[in-house]
Design an enzyme around this catalytic site. Structure first.
Site, mmCIF file in Angstrom:
data_model
loop_
_atom_site.group_PDB
_atom_site.id
_atom_site.type_symbol
_atom_site.label_atom_id
_atom_site.label_comp_id
_atom_site.label_asym_id
_atom_site.label_seq_id
_atom_site.Cartn_x
_atom_site.Cartn_y
_atom_site.Cartn_z
ATOM 1 N N VAL A 1 -21.113 41.549 -29.231
ATOM 2 C CA VAL A 1 -20.136 42.508 -29.742
ATOM 3 C C VAL A 1 -18.745 42.049 -29.299
ATOM 4 C CG1 VAL A 1 -19.429 44.933 -29.814
ATOM 5 C CG2 VAL A 1 -21.854 44.356 -29.579
ATOM 6 N N ASP A 2 -17.778 42.226 -30.171
ATOM 7 C CA ASP A 2 -16.411 41.778 -29.886
ATOM 8 C C ASP A 2 -15.751 42.726 -28.888
ATOM 9 O OD1 ASP A 2 -13.970 40.569 -29.867
ATOM 10 O OD2 ASP A 2 -13.443 41.052 -31.941
ATOM 11 N N ASP B 1 -15.138 55.239 -15.450
ATOM 12 C CA ASP B 1 -15.087 53.778 -15.390
ATOM 13 C C ASP B 1 -14.670 53.372 -13.981
ATOM 14 O OD1 ASP B 1 -14.826 51.547 -17.932
ATOM 15 O OD2 ASP B 1 -14.213 50.874 -15.941
ATOM 16 N N TYR C 1 -28.933 39.330 -15.477
ATOM 17 C CA TYR C 1 -28.511 40.091 -16.651
ATOM 18 C C TYR C 1 -29.712 40.407 -17.538
ATOM 19 C CZ TYR C 1 -25.855 41.450 -20.783
ATOM 20 O OH TYR C 1 -25.353 42.148 -21.847
ATOM 21 N N ASP D 1 -17.650 54.466 -9.507
ATOM 22 C CA ASP D 1 -18.502 53.289 -9.535
ATOM 23 C C ASP D 1 -19.938 53.739 -9.778
ATOM 24 O OD1 ASP D 1 -19.930 50.938 -9.009
ATOM 25 O OD2 ASP D 1 -18.674 50.384 -7.292
ATOM 26 N N ASN E 1 -23.391 53.378 -20.489
ATOM 27 C CA ASN E 1 -22.832 52.215 -21.156
ATOM 28 C C ASN E 1 -22.278 51.156 -20.193
ATOM 29 O OD1 ASN E 1 -21.341 50.961 -23.700
ATOM 30 N ND2 ASN E 1 -19.781 51.233 -22.101
#
Length: 275
Positions: free
Chosen positions: A204-205, A40, A171, A78, A105
């Site tokens: 999605v939460d 991440d 996006y 990154d 992801n």
């Protein structure tokens, strides 16, 4: 971790693993027997208007994975930097011994961020996915044992939603681009028995979606549309949970889906079908 689970003996590489969907995917695959290489950024990108993941978030993912009994190698890297991403992956492979599963992801949603948002979202959500597959391919091909790659796209990768701001357009464009990458890689890697598919969630939460800025952006899109906009799902559920996406990933990377490749899989409560 289950010693006789469906993913026992396998190693999964997951980007954007510090929180949200990436964390849920790491924990689910670990519970199914896989060891995890987690990556991440753990830093802020200027055009992103909500707080991004932190090193503490990644440390929490490590703890949750270790609680399953699985091993995990976690690195800050990154996805826009292919060399750094490759270094992080190679460190994980060196410790865990192999690579069988890739979950691309990592993603951002810099809506209403103009030209900066366009550049950053394409760099992360499309070029970052390309980098993720590119750094993983050599090891998977050299192993000669097949594997599974899952690219996390969006319902916005299948239909034209999002409004006219450049960040929002970027996006949707990037998420559509992921479909092209998936289909090309699925053909390219099929001779090596490496399967490539994409997943397309509705809302999605997660911290990327469940924040004041994104809620305001959705309201603005609805208000500015000339026609009524129904952003709801077909099934009577407002948002999905991260585990719903992790469950789909777990199926796609398992032998239960051993002949599934080149597929765009909506996990969207009927959102796309309703349009």
């Amino acid at each position: 971790m289950s010693a006789d689970g469906p993913l026992a003996g396998k190693v999964a590489f997951i980007t954007g693993a510090a929180r949200g969907q990436g964390r849920a995917e790491a924990v689910r695959l670990a519970a199914d027997g896989a060891d995890i290489i987690a990556v991440d950024l753990c830093d802020q990108i200027a055009s992103v208007p909500y707080p991004m993941a932190t090193p503490d978030d990644l440390a929490a993912t490590v703890k949750l994975v270790e609680d399953t009994g699985a091993r995990i190698v976690a690195q800050q890297a990154d996805v826009r930097d292919e060399a750094a991403l490759g270094t992080a992956l190679n460190a994980g492979v060196a410790e865990l011994g192999r690579l069988d599963i890739v979950v691309a992801n990592a993603g951002i949603a810099p809506m209403l961020s103009g030209a900066d948002g366009w550049r950053d979202v394409v760099d992360v959500n499309l070029t970052g996915v390309h980098h993720t597959v590119e750094v993983a391919m050599p090891t998977m091909v050299e192993q000669g044992e097949g594997g599974s790659i899952v690219l996390i796209s969006s319902a916005a990768g299948l239909i034209g939603i999002g409004g006219g701001d450049r960040g929002s357009l970027g996006y949707t464009a990037a998420k559509h681009g992921v479909v092209g990458l998936m289909r090309a890689y699925a053909n390219h890697l099929a001779p090596h028995s490496i399967r490539v598919n994409s997943i397309h969630p509705t809302g999605v939460d997660t911290p990327m979606i469940n924040n004041e800025f994104i809620r305001g952006w959705l309201e603005r899109v609805a208000e500015e549309s000339d026609a009524p906009v129904d952003m709801g799902n077909a099934l009577p559920v407002q948002v999905l949970q991260v585990e719903d996406i992790a469950n789909a990933v777990a199926w796609l990377v398992s032998d239960q889906a051993r002949y599934v490749t080149g597929v765009t899989l909506p996990v969207d409560a009927g959102f796309v079908n309703k349009r």
